[in-house]
Design an enzyme around this catalytic site. Structure first.
Site, mmCIF file in Angstrom:
data_model
loop_
_atom_site.group_PDB
_atom_site.id
_atom_site.type_symbol
_atom_site.label_atom_id
_atom_site.label_comp_id
_atom_site.label_asym_id
_atom_site.label_seq_id
_atom_site.Cartn_x
_atom_site.Cartn_y
_atom_site.Cartn_z
ATOM 1 N N ALA A 11 0.802 -1.229 0.000
ATOM 2 C CA ALA A 11 0.000 0.000 0.000
ATOM 3 C C ALA A 11 0.836 1.281 0.000
ATOM 4 O O ALA A 11 0.316 2.353 -0.301
ATOM 5 C CB ALA A 11 -0.929 0.001 1.209
ATOM 6 N N THR A 12 2.132 1.158 0.328
ATOM 7 C CA THR A 12 2.954 2.376 0.354
ATOM 8 C C THR A 12 3.829 2.459 -0.905
ATOM 9 O O THR A 12 4.658 3.349 -1.037
ATOM 10 C CB THR A 12 3.861 2.400 1.604
ATOM 11 O OG1 THR A 12 4.729 1.257 1.540
ATOM 12 C CG2 THR A 12 3.050 2.350 2.884
ATOM 13 N N GLY A 13 3.645 1.507 -1.804
ATOM 14 C CA GLY A 13 4.516 1.427 -2.989
ATOM 15 C C GLY A 13 4.118 2.375 -4.109
ATOM 16 O O GLY A 13 3.078 3.040 -4.072
ATOM 17 N N LYS A 17 0.425 4.205 -5.482
ATOM 18 C CA LYS A 17 0.239 5.663 -5.563
ATOM 19 C C LYS A 17 -0.091 6.113 -6.986
ATOM 20 O O LYS A 17 -0.969 6.937 -7.204
ATOM 21 C CB LYS A 17 1.517 6.368 -5.114
ATOM 22 C CG LYS A 17 1.747 6.229 -3.611
ATOM 23 C CD LYS A 17 2.976 6.999 -3.207
ATOM 24 C CE LYS A 17 3.584 6.412 -1.956
ATOM 25 N NZ LYS A 17 4.992 6.681 -1.795
ATOM 26 N N ASP A 178 -2.371 -7.981 -16.771
ATOM 27 C CA ASP A 178 -1.507 -7.517 -17.851
ATOM 28 C C ASP A 178 -2.143 -6.188 -18.223
ATOM 29 O O ASP A 178 -3.226 -6.165 -18.817
ATOM 30 C CB ASP A 178 -1.535 -8.490 -19.037
ATOM 31 C CG ASP A 178 -0.554 -8.057 -20.104
ATOM 32 O OD1 ASP A 178 -0.606 -6.873 -20.502
ATOM 33 O OD2 ASP A 178 0.265 -8.882 -20.540
ATOM 34 N N HIS A 179 -1.500 -5.094 -17.838
ATOM 35 C CA HIS A 179 -2.237 -3.823 -17.962
ATOM 36 C C HIS A 179 -2.546 -3.463 -19.416
ATOM 37 O O HIS A 179 -3.411 -2.641 -19.687
ATOM 38 C CB HIS A 179 -1.539 -2.681 -17.196
ATOM 39 C CG HIS A 179 -0.383 -2.067 -17.917
ATOM 40 N ND1 HIS A 179 0.864 -2.620 -17.921
ATOM 41 C CD2 HIS A 179 -0.288 -0.940 -18.642
ATOM 42 C CE1 HIS A 179 1.674 -1.859 -18.639
ATOM 43 N NE2 HIS A 179 1.000 -0.824 -19.087
ATOM 44 N N LYS A 183 -6.156 -1.627 -21.396
ATOM 45 C CA LYS A 183 -6.201 -0.413 -22.211
ATOM 46 C C LYS A 183 -7.514 -0.407 -23.004
ATOM 47 O O LYS A 183 -7.846 -1.406 -23.658
ATOM 48 C CB LYS A 183 -4.988 -0.352 -23.154
ATOM 49 C CG LYS A 183 -3.681 -0.129 -22.380
ATOM 50 C CD LYS A 183 -2.522 0.079 -23.299
ATOM 51 C CE LYS A 183 -1.218 0.150 -22.549
ATOM 52 N NZ LYS A 183 -0.923 1.431 -21.933
ATOM 53 N N ASP A 236 10.132 -8.319 -20.052
ATOM 54 C CA ASP A 236 9.399 -7.137 -19.596
ATOM 55 C C ASP A 236 8.205 -6.813 -20.501
ATOM 56 O O ASP A 236 7.156 -6.379 -20.019
ATOM 57 C CB ASP A 236 10.363 -5.937 -19.561
ATOM 58 C CG ASP A 236 9.750 -4.717 -18.910
ATOM 59 O OD1 ASP A 236 9.181 -4.864 -17.814
ATOM 60 O OD2 ASP A 236 9.811 -3.617 -19.497
ATOM 61 N N HIS A 241 2.935 -8.378 -22.653
ATOM 62 C CA HIS A 241 2.158 -7.370 -23.399
ATOM 63 C C HIS A 241 2.089 -7.642 -24.907
ATOM 64 O O HIS A 241 1.019 -7.598 -25.511
ATOM 65 C CB HIS A 241 2.727 -5.975 -23.185
ATOM 66 C CG HIS A 241 2.877 -5.588 -21.744
ATOM 67 N ND1 HIS A 241 2.010 -5.988 -20.766
ATOM 68 C CD2 HIS A 241 3.819 -4.828 -21.105
ATOM 69 C CE1 HIS A 241 2.391 -5.488 -19.594
ATOM 70 N NE2 HIS A 241 3.484 -4.792 -19.777
HETATM 71 C C1 BG6 Z 1 5.463 -2.243 -18.033
HETATM 72 C C2 BG6 Z 1 6.940 -2.452 -18.198
HETATM 73 O O1 BG6 Z 1 4.794 -3.463 -17.867
HETATM 74 O O2 BG6 Z 1 4.951 -1.583 -19.187
HETATM 75 C C3 BG6 Z 1 7.649 -1.139 -18.402
HETATM 76 O O3 BG6 Z 1 7.457 -3.092 -17.038
HETATM 77 C C4 BG6 Z 1 7.028 -0.393 -19.570
HETATM 78 O O4 BG6 Z 1 9.027 -1.328 -18.640
HETATM 79 C C5 BG6 Z 1 5.519 -0.300 -19.406
HETATM 80 O O5 BG6 Z 1 7.588 0.912 -19.581
HETATM 81 C C6 BG6 Z 1 4.880 0.278 -20.648
HETATM 82 O O6 BG6 Z 1 3.526 0.500 -20.409
HETATM 83 P P1 BG6 Z 1 2.700 1.613 -21.189
HETATM 84 O O7 BG6 Z 1 1.315 1.473 -20.675
HETATM 85 O O8 BG6 Z 1 3.343 2.930 -20.878
HETATM 86 O O9 BG6 Z 1 2.854 1.285 -22.641
#
Ligand code: BG6
Length: 484
Positions: A11-13, A17, A178-179, A183, A236, A241
């Site tokens: 929570a403090t990372g 934030k 996986d963010h 999107k 990475d 991604h």
């Molecule tokens: C992260 C990686 O998962 O995605 C980072 O660890 C990278 O190295 C980032 O910069 C890129 O995400 P975005 O949403 O800015 O394209």
């Protein structure tokens, strides 16, 4: 939506934030949160509830896409409590268990529990075990686990981690983040074809020449050398991604699909992805590392000069490859993927290039270029069709671009969509185990070869489009990267 407890490890990372608190705040403002929610923030620091709440307030002021308004802010912050926690100590879990139960009875909410692990990868197994042994995860209500990447560092460690998680949570209860799947434009890909029959006609196997997926960044390794110098672009960005983008692009869904159908389809795509082997690696893969250069007029150092990077590091900061999906829809159509740090431009995009009709030289003379469908994911969200229009006076064709652009301040952020889905138990846009496993399986021969320095590592100047060799990869097939 069910009332619940949201337990945030870390929570403090930084992630909490930058992403998690702003996402929760925006969900709150939109009325997309449970009516009653207890948020328990955990960390080793000796914070109090009010200290955590003031950290959250600052985080919102710096990172929320929506301006922070005084009205409702107190009510939002009041949902948060802080519990000092050491993941390696069994007594911490007992204390946490009591803490969660006390808040549940105070708020009179059922014991539905969402655990979010925003912690170092080495702690994931420890925390999962702790949740189990302390009984925190043996609640009567539902339980869910959200985990951040990296999910393992190779096929063996990913399998091992998954096995551990599965001892406590079922696949339906695990939400691997996986963010890129959060999107908005990536989420829209899934429904694009069935909602637009015109696209179905366009995206015909016989009409497509190739597909290009780019995720280029201008940032360098920053302060993350300890992690990145071990991970490289391959772990990475590629294993997660980029391969997820390949799956989402290749999803062929003329009809609306359910979560399990999407999952099955994605798995099928990964199973059809031709393996890259030691023997065909050099002709299909380009690996690079940035040298010193200029980005937007500013001199930037080489990767090897960055703080924390080993001076003789052979780590990759750029990766490009030629892929083939050996299924009915995509057989014979190359998918080119590339990603890199310190490139000319921040851009995440998918470009579908269509075949040209007629003699190549004659087309060139007339100024006719291939039609393109360009789907821009980041930093702006748009869709563009590139077409050829005759310039009456010159008797030549010129490219014109028809663009639909969706730039709006009300666009939700990836973490908002993902948190909302996890709160609702919707797994569509999370990485399912089979996809993760198949991705690691595909990547593993590359990791093995990279480890032995079996593949050249080409330098590219910071601020460029990557190594020349990445252009040759397409040139050999008579293609070029569009919008470099
Ligand atoms: C992260 C990686 O998962 O995605 C980072 O660890 C990278 O190295 C980032 O910069 C890129 O995400 P975005 O949403 O800015 O394209």
């Amino acid at each position: 939506m069910d009332n619940m407890t949201f337990v945030l490890f870390g929570a403090t990372g930084d992630l909490a934030k930058r992403k998690i608190y702003p996402a929760l705040y925006n969900l709150y403002r939109e009325g997309r949160m449970p009516e009653k929610i207890s948020v328990v923030g955990l960390g080793r620091r000796e914070y109090t509830d009010s200290k955590l709440q003031s950290v959250i307030k600052e985080a919102l002021e710096s990172f929320s896409r929506r301006e922070v308004e005084p009205s409702g802010l107190e009510e939002f912050l009041e949902k948060f409590r802080y519990c000092i926690f050491d993941a390696t100590k069994p007594e911490s879990y007992d204390k946490l268990h009591q803490f969660i139960k006390d808040r549940e009875s105070e708020l009179d909410i059922p014991d539905n529990r969402l655990f979010y692990l925003s912690v170092a990868p080495t702690l994931i197994k420890t925390i999962t075990e702790g949740l189990h042994e302390s009984g925190i995860s043996s609640n009567a209500g539902w339980k869910r686990l959200m985990v951040e990447k990296p999910f393992g560092s190779d096929l063996v460690t990913a399998r091992d981690l998954n096995k551990k998680l599965k001892e406590v949570f079922t696949e339906d209860e695990i939400f691997r983040i996986d963010h890129y799947l959060g999107k908005p434009m990536v989420q829209k890909l899934e429904s694009l074809v069935h909602a637009n029959p015109m696209l179905k006609a366009l995206l015909d196997h016989d009409q497509i020449s190739n597909v290009q997926i780019t995720a280029s960044e201008t940032v360098g390794v920053g302060t993350r050398a300890a992690y990145y110098d071990q991970a490289g672009a391959i772990r990475d960005m590629v294993q997660n991604h980029l391969l997820q983008l390949v799956m989402m692009t290749a999803l062929y869904n003329p009809d609306k699909m359910s979560t399990s159908e999407i999952e099955a389809e994605k798995r099928g795509i990964m199973e059809s992805l031709k393996p890259i082997t030691k023997e065909n690696m050099e002709e299909n893969v380009v690996r690079g590392q940035y040298a010193a250069g200029q980005i937007e007029g500013q001199a930037v150092p080489a990767y090897l000069e960055e703080a924390g990077v080993a001076e003789d590091s052979n780590n990759d900061t750029f990766f490009a490859a030629r892929l083939e999906i050996d299924n009915e829809n995509w057989r014979g159509i190359p998918f080119y993927i590339r990603t890199g740090k310190r490139m000319k431009k921040k851009s995440t995009r998918i470009v579908v290039e269509f075949k040209c009709d007629g003699d190549e030289e004659a087309l060139k003379d007339d100024g006719i270029e291939p039609n393109l469908l360009i789907i821009e994911i980041n930093p702006n969200e748009s869709m563009t069709l590139k077409i050829n229009i005759k310039n009456q006076s010159e008797e030549k064709f010129e490219p014109e671009y028809i663009t639909f652009s969706n730039v709006s301040a009300t666009q939700p952020e990836a973490y908002e969509l993902l948190l909302h889905d996890a709160m609702q138990g919707n797994e569509t846009f999370f990485a399912h185990w089979k996809e993760v496993e198949l991705s690691w399986k595909w990547v593993q021969p590359l990791l093995d070869e990279f480890e032995k320095d079996g593949l050249p590592l080409y330098k590219y100047p910071a601020g460029s489009d990557g190594p020349e060799e990445a252009h040759h990869l397409l040139k050999e097939d008579g293609h070029q990267w569009w919008y470099v």
